[in-house]
Scaffold this motif. Structure first.
Motif, PDB file in Angstrom:
ATOM      1  N   MET A   1     -56.857 108.100  90.265  1.00  0.00           N
ATOM      2  CA  MET A   1     -56.081 106.876  90.118  1.00  0.00           C
ATOM      3  C   MET A   1     -54.582 107.204  90.187  1.00  0.00           C
ATOM      4  O   MET A   1     -54.134 108.137  89.529  1.00  0.00           O
ATOM      5  CB  MET A   1     -56.397 106.214  88.773  1.00  0.00           C
ATOM      6  N   GLN A   3     -50.758 107.551  89.486  1.00  0.00           N
ATOM      7  CA  GLN A   3     -50.015 107.506  88.244  1.00  0.00           C
ATOM      8  C   GLN A   3     -48.554 107.844  88.495  1.00  0.00           C
ATOM      9  O   GLN A   3     -48.208 108.556  89.440  1.00  0.00           O
ATOM     10  CB  GLN A   3     -50.613 108.481  87.227  1.00  0.00           C
ATOM     11  N   HIS A  72     -49.943 103.594  85.191  1.00  0.00           N
ATOM     12  CA  HIS A  72     -50.934 103.040  86.116  1.00  0.00           C
ATOM     13  C   HIS A  72     -50.261 102.181  87.189  1.00  0.00           C
ATOM     14  O   HIS A  72     -49.459 101.298  86.868  1.00  0.00           O
ATOM     15  CB  HIS A  72     -51.957 102.201  85.352  1.00  0.00           C
ATOM     16  N   ASP A  73     -50.612 102.433  88.431  1.00  0.00           N
ATOM     17  CA  ASP A  73     -50.099 101.657  89.555  1.00  0.00           C
ATOM     18  C   ASP A  73     -50.637 100.229  89.463  1.00  0.00           C
ATOM     19  O   ASP A  73     -51.848 100.016  89.388  1.00  0.00           O
ATOM     20  CB  ASP A  73     -50.552 102.313  90.869  1.00  0.00           C
ATOM     21  N   ARG A  76     -52.946  99.581  92.882  1.00  0.00           N
ATOM     22  CA  ARG A  76     -54.141 100.390  93.106  1.00  0.00           C
ATOM     23  C   ARG A  76     -54.992 100.567  91.848  1.00  0.00           C
ATOM     24  O   ARG A  76     -56.175 100.872  91.932  1.00  0.00           O
ATOM     25  CB  ARG A  76     -53.735 101.760  93.655  1.00  0.00           C
ATOM     26  N   ASP A  77     -54.383 100.404  90.690  1.00  0.00           N
ATOM     27  CA  ASP A  77     -55.099 100.564  89.420  1.00  0.00           C
ATOM     28  C   ASP A  77     -54.809  99.348  88.541  1.00  0.00           C
ATOM     29  O   ASP A  77     -54.443  99.459  87.384  1.00  0.00           O
ATOM     30  CB  ASP A  77     -54.638 101.865  88.754  1.00  0.00           C
ATOM     31  N   ARG A  78     -54.987  98.168  89.160  1.00  0.00           N
ATOM     32  CA  ARG A  78     -54.498  96.922  88.552  1.00  0.00           C
ATOM     33  C   ARG A  78     -55.118  96.624  87.194  1.00  0.00           C
ATOM     34  O   ARG A  78     -54.418  96.253  86.246  1.00  0.00           O
ATOM     35  CB  ARG A  78     -54.751  95.748  89.507  1.00  0.00           C
ATOM     36  N   GLN A  80     -56.470  98.604  84.902  1.00  0.00           N
ATOM     37  CA  GLN A  80     -55.981  99.505  83.855  1.00  0.00           C
ATOM     38  C   GLN A  80     -54.536  99.173  83.493  1.00  0.00           C
ATOM     39  O   GLN A  80     -54.161  99.212  82.314  1.00  0.00           O
ATOM     40  CB  GLN A  80     -56.093 100.960  84.308  1.00  0.00           C
TER      41      GLN A  80
END
Length: 217
Positions: A1, A3, A72-73, A76-78, A80
């Motif tokens: 993920m 970061q 958290h991006d 791409r890591d919405r 979280q």
């Protein structure tokens, strides 16, 4: 993920931008907020504050650049990233036919919080937002100030490290504004707060630092 490289920052944007057609709402924004600060996000109406907040919260995709919340991006890591945020918009979305405690229990279930932990966190949110006296009342019977407190309690329910407030004192009377400022000062020790406003005195009263945005920059 994906970061963020800088672990000291709870909010980190890199050349973040958003276009609506030919209009640049936000342009190459580099916003760096470390843990534990109360930061005022100051600018006139239409400056790009709400657009920036919507990108940080993952409800609006950036056109350019990246944004990270607690590492958290947000693209791409919405999910979280969203779990790290408690968000109170200018008009808190509340079910006015529900009682205060019913709404908070419902919001806890939406967050996947159940059992004893739900009971503890709902009680904590009620206490922190000074809602004990109205917790059994329908939300539709409450004043604007109390509704804002309910919205903040719902935003704080899952104990997010980041709290984002978009014009939280809009429409409140002077007494309610003073009470809300006191509540923010209490929260400042345990949360990073991004306070969006167009009122300079609001920033002076409550914030450690100010970021000024105008015409998207």
């Amino acid at each position: 993920m994906p970061q963020s490289d800088d672990k000291s920052l709870i909010i980190d944007t890199v050349q973040l931008g958003r276009r609506f057609g030919s209009v640049k709402a936000v342009t190459e924004l580099n916003l760096k907020i470390p843990h534990g600060q109360v930061v005022g996000f100051l600018g006139p109406n239409g400056a790009g504050k709400t657009t920036t907040i919507r990108m940080l919260c993952g409800s609006l995709m950036p056109t350019t650049g990246q944004a990270f919340v607690a590492g958290h991006d947000v693209v791409r890591d919405r999910l979280q990233a969203q779990r790290q945020i408690g968000y109170l918009p200018e008009s808190a979305p509340l079910y006015t036919e529900m009682r205060v405690i019913e709404l908070l229990k419902f919001r806890a279930r939406l967050q996947g919080i159940t059992g004893r932990r739900s009971k503890h966190l709902v009680s904590q949110a009620i206490r922190r937002c000074w809602l004990e006296s109205v917790q059994r009342r329908p939300i539709g019977q409450l004043s604007k100030g109390y509704r804002q407190r309910v919205g903040l309690a719902a935003a704080l329910l899952h104990e997010p490290p980041v709290v984002i407030l978009d014009e939280p004192t809009s429409g409140l009377d002077p007494v309610q504004i003073r009470e809300f400022r006191g509540l923010l000062r209490e929260l400042a020790g345990t949360h990073t707060i991004l306070l969006s406003t167009h009122i300079l005195s609001e920033v002076e009263m409550t914030c450690d630092r100010v970021v000024i945005i105008a015409q998207g920059s």
